[in-house]
Scaffold this motif. Structure first.
Motif, mmCIF file in Angstrom:
data_model
loop_
_atom_site.group_PDB
_atom_site.id
_atom_site.type_symbol
_atom_site.label_atom_id
_atom_site.label_comp_id
_atom_site.label_asym_id
_atom_site.label_seq_id
_atom_site.Cartn_x
_atom_site.Cartn_y
_atom_site.Cartn_z
ATOM 1 N N GLY A 258 0.597 -1.293 -0.075
ATOM 2 C CA GLY A 258 0.238 0.040 -0.074
ATOM 3 C C GLY A 258 1.091 1.268 0.040
ATOM 4 N N TRP A 259 1.926 1.314 -0.661
ATOM 5 C CA TRP A 259 2.762 2.485 -0.566
ATOM 6 C C TRP A 259 3.497 2.590 -1.990
ATOM 7 N N LEU A 260 4.090 3.713 -2.320
ATOM 8 C CA LEU A 260 4.670 4.040 -3.622
ATOM 9 C C LEU A 260 6.167 4.238 -3.606
ATOM 10 N N ARG A 315 4.387 6.769 1.531
ATOM 11 C CA ARG A 315 3.388 6.230 2.390
ATOM 12 C C ARG A 315 2.218 6.819 2.755
ATOM 13 N N PRO A 316 1.150 6.458 2.741
ATOM 14 C CA PRO A 316 -0.037 7.165 3.598
ATOM 15 C C PRO A 316 0.487 7.270 4.946
ATOM 16 N N VAL A 441 2.875 24.071 -18.415
ATOM 17 C CA VAL A 441 2.359 23.444 -17.159
ATOM 18 C C VAL A 441 0.850 23.522 -17.217
ATOM 19 N N THR A 442 0.173 22.378 -16.902
ATOM 20 C CA THR A 442 -1.093 22.197 -16.661
ATOM 21 C C THR A 442 -1.369 21.573 -15.330
ATOM 22 N N GLN A 443 -2.643 21.812 -14.898
ATOM 23 C CA GLN A 443 -3.037 21.091 -13.551
ATOM 24 C C GLN A 443 -4.158 20.048 -14.121
ATOM 25 N N ALA A 444 -4.052 18.855 -13.177
ATOM 26 C CA ALA A 444 -5.113 18.094 -13.637
ATOM 27 C C ALA A 444 -6.297 18.163 -12.509
ATOM 28 N N PRO A 445 -7.424 18.114 -13.298
ATOM 29 C CA PRO A 445 -8.478 18.667 -12.284
ATOM 30 C C PRO A 445 -8.917 17.832 -11.275
ATOM 31 N N ASP A 446 -8.639 16.587 -11.308
ATOM 32 C CA ASP A 446 -8.792 15.523 -10.034
ATOM 33 C C ASP A 446 -7.733 14.316 -10.222
ATOM 34 N N TRP A 447 -7.642 13.456 -9.040
ATOM 35 C CA TRP A 447 -6.794 12.498 -8.940
ATOM 36 C C TRP A 447 -6.878 11.514 -10.112
ATOM 37 N N SER A 448 -7.837 11.244 -10.594
ATOM 38 C CA SER A 448 -8.210 10.508 -11.839
ATOM 39 C C SER A 448 -7.460 10.866 -13.207
ATOM 40 N N ALA A 449 -7.632 12.101 -13.286
ATOM 41 C CA ALA A 449 -6.879 12.789 -14.106
ATOM 42 C C ALA A 449 -5.646 12.941 -14.089
ATOM 43 N N GLY A 450 -5.081 13.225 -12.810
ATOM 44 C CA GLY A 450 -3.795 13.028 -12.499
ATOM 45 C C GLY A 450 -2.912 11.870 -12.834
ATOM 46 N N VAL A 451 -3.701 10.679 -12.588
ATOM 47 C CA VAL A 451 -3.152 9.437 -12.600
ATOM 48 C C VAL A 451 -2.962 9.217 -14.336
ATOM 49 N N PHE A 452 -4.025 9.787 -15.103
ATOM 50 C CA PHE A 452 -4.012 9.789 -16.326
ATOM 51 C C PHE A 452 -2.641 10.607 -17.128
ATOM 52 N N LEU A 453 -2.506 11.599 -16.432
ATOM 53 C CA LEU A 453 -1.331 12.664 -16.611
ATOM 54 C C LEU A 453 0.058 12.050 -16.558
ATOM 55 N N SER A 496 -5.640 3.568 -6.489
ATOM 56 C CA SER A 496 -6.123 3.128 -5.278
ATOM 57 C C SER A 496 -5.753 4.014 -4.287
ATOM 58 N N MET A 497 -4.699 4.673 -4.525
ATOM 59 C CA MET A 497 -4.076 5.913 -3.276
ATOM 60 C C MET A 497 -5.560 6.785 -2.991
ATOM 61 N N ALA A 498 -6.287 6.637 -4.006
ATOM 62 C CA ALA A 498 -7.509 7.635 -3.655
ATOM 63 C C ALA A 498 -8.309 7.199 -2.370
ATOM 64 N N ASP A 499 -8.131 5.751 -2.452
ATOM 65 C CA ASP A 499 -8.981 5.251 -1.055
ATOM 66 C C ASP A 499 -8.078 5.017 0.230
ATOM 67 N N ARG A 500 -6.825 5.075 -0.177
ATOM 68 C CA ARG A 500 -5.909 4.974 0.967
ATOM 69 C C ARG A 500 -5.213 6.604 1.553
ATOM 70 N N VAL A 501 -5.490 7.534 0.972
ATOM 71 C CA VAL A 501 -4.818 8.833 1.274
ATOM 72 C C VAL A 501 -6.112 9.916 1.606
ATOM 73 N N GLU A 502 -6.383 10.436 2.449
ATOM 74 C CA GLU A 502 -7.475 11.164 2.952
ATOM 75 C C GLU A 502 -7.219 12.538 2.061
ATOM 76 N N HIS A 503 -6.111 13.130 2.392
ATOM 77 C CA HIS A 503 -5.499 14.456 1.687
ATOM 78 C C HIS A 503 -4.779 14.224 0.654
ATOM 79 N N LEU A 504 -5.071 14.016 -0.751
ATOM 80 C CA LEU A 504 -4.423 13.642 -1.706
ATOM 81 C C LEU A 504 -3.558 14.993 -2.168
ATOM 82 N N PRO A 505 -2.273 14.652 -2.850
ATOM 83 C CA PRO A 505 -1.669 15.647 -3.415
ATOM 84 C C PRO A 505 -2.478 16.092 -4.611
#
Ligand code: GTP
Ligand code: SPV
Ligand code: MN
Length: 623
Positions: A258-260, A315-316, A441-453, A496-505
């Motif tokens: 469960g870590w990166l 790690r979370p 520079v671009t910003q992903a609108p959410d975590w899923s878009a960030g993972v796609f980036l 899956s980090m979206a389910d493990r980390v409350e305050h995602l980067p």
């Protein structure tokens, strides 16, 4: 046979290696060392304590052997130049293997080998591979010894260059050994340059300054958590704590636990209002991590401090944040392009106690490489050891020439560099070397878009590995050569980090390398990248304006601080241009690539592709 138990006590054995248990109370460790020695047949076994005296002893020995050239002690105290064999200058991806039990667990981006068959091959090449040499035992810790995110390993090697480099790049010696003896798990890592000093029929043969073998294996057993490396003395092939452990093995560990484990720099930014942000950034090899980690902001009032330049373990944390450490203790950085105008922090850091590999030697016994100074010296000895003048057709330093230096020597090292619990990551950046298409520079609108980036990084290939420099290749998360398991599962793990980390980067994309039609870089880069960091930090605070594009949020007009910067308006326009036709092709390429991951590709990745496509169709987007 001589068996050195410690630096002080040397024991001579007559015919076997029964005594080479070393100064350890750990039965598993001594049994393993004995087993490897029995296979590789070294003349002696030396247990390394990681001391300065040991470093001095080994460097002196390598000077005598011709492996190291001492540099002028007045100009570059405590420093050495190593010239590798011309065939051993970079990582060898074609000989890098992931031996998981099932082929599909390694995935289509890795060279898979069946573990049993690979073990047999390795037993063959390692048999007697250390004859005539000393085998060093190097206990090491990745991360502060005993820290909650740290891990232990033991490398055995017949290369004193690897020992000394591991001593700089990791925390080696007695404290790591004590942690192993206290019962902590450790990763075994076997390394041989594959150049025994006895030939097949038992005749002695002379050593060479840089022993290696044309046959190479960089082998990983992610399920057994084991590394075997044969035939190379170079960087990521030979310093097994680095890419082999801290990325390939650790990424597989991270997925299970469960870590990166990521190919990322970590830096600390302080705003003029003294607000602190921690950023992690993944760029492919030789695409600017060290430079960004040591950046000197051109914007007044901003400060950047360095935590890591190549690898992050995240790690979370108990605080619901993603917490990162730099598992390394030194920097193995690209020399060419590092100069007083581009990276003065690195230049200061390199003033003493450095091991340089494959740079050029000046007539006064100092080092030089392309991009170090404005002026090119009239005469040099190039990385191959040959006379060189500015008229020479080849570069004086190899394009993948490197420096090895302790992190403690870095003038911008952060006070929380050593924090065992790591730093809380506020933003993750993904980037590559792209002459077109990808905005500054671009910003992903959410975590899923960030993972796609992260998944969609492509980059022009560099000299950090074998291959054709400049060729565009997919390099998801800058981990193509380093993910220890199936890349589709890797994307899923990030999601899956979206389910493990409350305050995602927050997630951002950057590209310092966009070029004009005339081939020049449109963005000045280096210290001026602080302007992009400023926008990112202001976005984190919620005080900077952004504008939507199909490929993410970009700075609204006026939101990127360009005070005092002389970039033509047309160049700025081009830096952010999103050409629908070119992007449509980019998505076609990506989809074809993602198709390789079959049913292991998470549905969210496909949905992200569709979202960008819809956005491109909705409006011909110009800025
Ligand atoms: P690895 O150690 O291989 O993982 O590389 P890295 O990602 O740390 O790359 P590094 O910072 O060493 O930079 C590699 C090359 O890119 C050097 O020649 C740098 O001078 C160049 N570079 C880094 N940042 C910039 C930038 O902002 N603009 C331009 N044009 N070049 C850059
Ligand atoms: C890289 O290639 O990403 C490096 C250098 O950092 S090496 O240690 O050789 O992998
Ligand atoms: Mn790297």
């Amino acid at each position: 046979m001589t068996i050195e138990l410690t630096r002080e006590s040397t024991v001579t054995a007559t015919d076997d290696l029964q005594l080479s248990t070393g100064p350890t109370s750990d039965p598993a460790l001594s049994a393993w060392v004995r087993e490897i020695a029995a296979l590789t047949r070294p003349d002696a076994v030396v247990w390394c304590d990681g001391s300065r005296a040991e470093h001095d002893r080994l460097t002196a020995q390598m000077v005598a052997a011709g492996t190291l050239i001492p540099l002028n002690p007045t100009l570059r105290p405590g420093s050495f130049l190593a010239r590798s064999a011309p065939t051993d200058v970079a990582r060898v991806e074609s000989r890098t293997f992931i031996a998981s039990h099932r082929r599909e667990d390694a995935g289509p981006t890795n060279n898979w080998r069946e573990p049993g068959a690979l073990r047999e091959e390795l037993a063959g090449v390692f048999a007697g591979s250390m004859r005539g040499r000393t085998m060093y035992v190097v206990p090491f810790s990745m991360g502060p010894v005993g820290g909650p995110i740290s891990q232990l390993g033991v490398q055995v090697t017949d290369s004193p260059y690897a020992v000394v480099s591991m001593g700089i790049m990791t925390r080696t010696g007695t404290s790591a050994l004590a942690a192993i003896e206290a019962g902590a798990p450790w990763v075994p890592a076997v390394h041989s340059v594959g150049y025994p000093l006895v030939d097949a029929v038992g005749r002695a043969r002379a050593d060479v300054p840089w022993p290696c073998n044309d046959l190479k294996y960089i082998a990983h057993f992610p399920e057994a958590r084991e590394i075997w490396s044969f035939g190379s003395g170079y960087g990521g092939n030979a310093l097994l704590g680095k890419k082999c452990f801290a990325l390939r093995i650790a990424s597989a560990m991270g997925r299970q636990e469960g870590w990166l484990a990521e190919h990322m720099l970590v830096l600390k930014v302080t705003s003029p209002e003294s607000k602190v942000f921690h950023l992690a950034a993944a760029f492919p090899s030789a695409c600017g991590k060290t430079n960004l980690a040591m950046l000197r902001p051109t914007l007044p009032g901003w400060r950047v401090e360095t935590i890591g330049d190549d690898i992050a373990w995240m790690r979370p944390g108990p605080d619901g944040r993603l917490r990162a450490i730099n598992p390394e203790a030194g920097f193995f950085g690209v020399a060419p392009g590092t100069g007083w105008s581009t990276n003065p922090t690195a230049m200061q850091m390199l003033s003493q106690d450095v091991i340089f590999t494959n740079v050029a030697l000046t007539d006064d016994g100092d080092v030089w490489w392309e991009g170090m100074t404005e002026e090119t010296p009239e005469h040099l000895v190039d990385w191959r050891g040959e006379d060189w003048t500015p008229d020479s057709p080849t570069p004086a330093a190899h394009p993948n020439a490197r420096f090895t230096v302790a992190a403690s020597q870095c003038p911008s090292i952060a006070d929380d560099f050593d924090a065992p619990e790591g730093v809380a990551i506020d933003a993750v950046l993904f980037g590559g070397r792209r002459r077109s298409n990808v905005p500054l520079v671009t910003q992903a609108p959410d975590w899923s878009a960030g993972v796609f980036l992260g998944a969609s990084i492509s980059s022009e290939q560099t000299a950090a590995a074998e291959g054709t420099v400049g060729e565009l290749r997919h390099d998801p998360f800058a981990m193509l050569p380093f993910a220890g398991y199936h890349m589709g599962d890797y994307f899923a793990h990030w999601l899956s980090m979206a389910d493990r980390v409350e305050h995602l980067p927050q997630v951002f994309g950057v590209n310092w390398f966009r070029r004009g039609d005339d081939g020049r870089f449109l963005w000045p880069g280096f210290g001026e990248n602080s302007r992009v960091l400023e926008w990112i930090c202001r976005r984190l605070e919620g005080t900077a304006a952004a504008e939507e594009t199909p490929v993410g949020l970009v700075p609204a007009a006026g939101a990127l601080n360009l005070d005092g910067l002389d970039v033509p308006a047309a160049d700025l326009q081009e830096l952010f241009a999103v050409d629908p036709a070119a992007w449509s092709q980019e998505l076609d390429r990506l989809e074809a690539y993602f198709a390789r991951f079959g049913d292991r590709l998470p549905a969210q990745i496909g949905q992200s592709v569709d979202r960008v496509r819809d956005g491109l169709r909705a409006a011909r987007w110009t800025r």
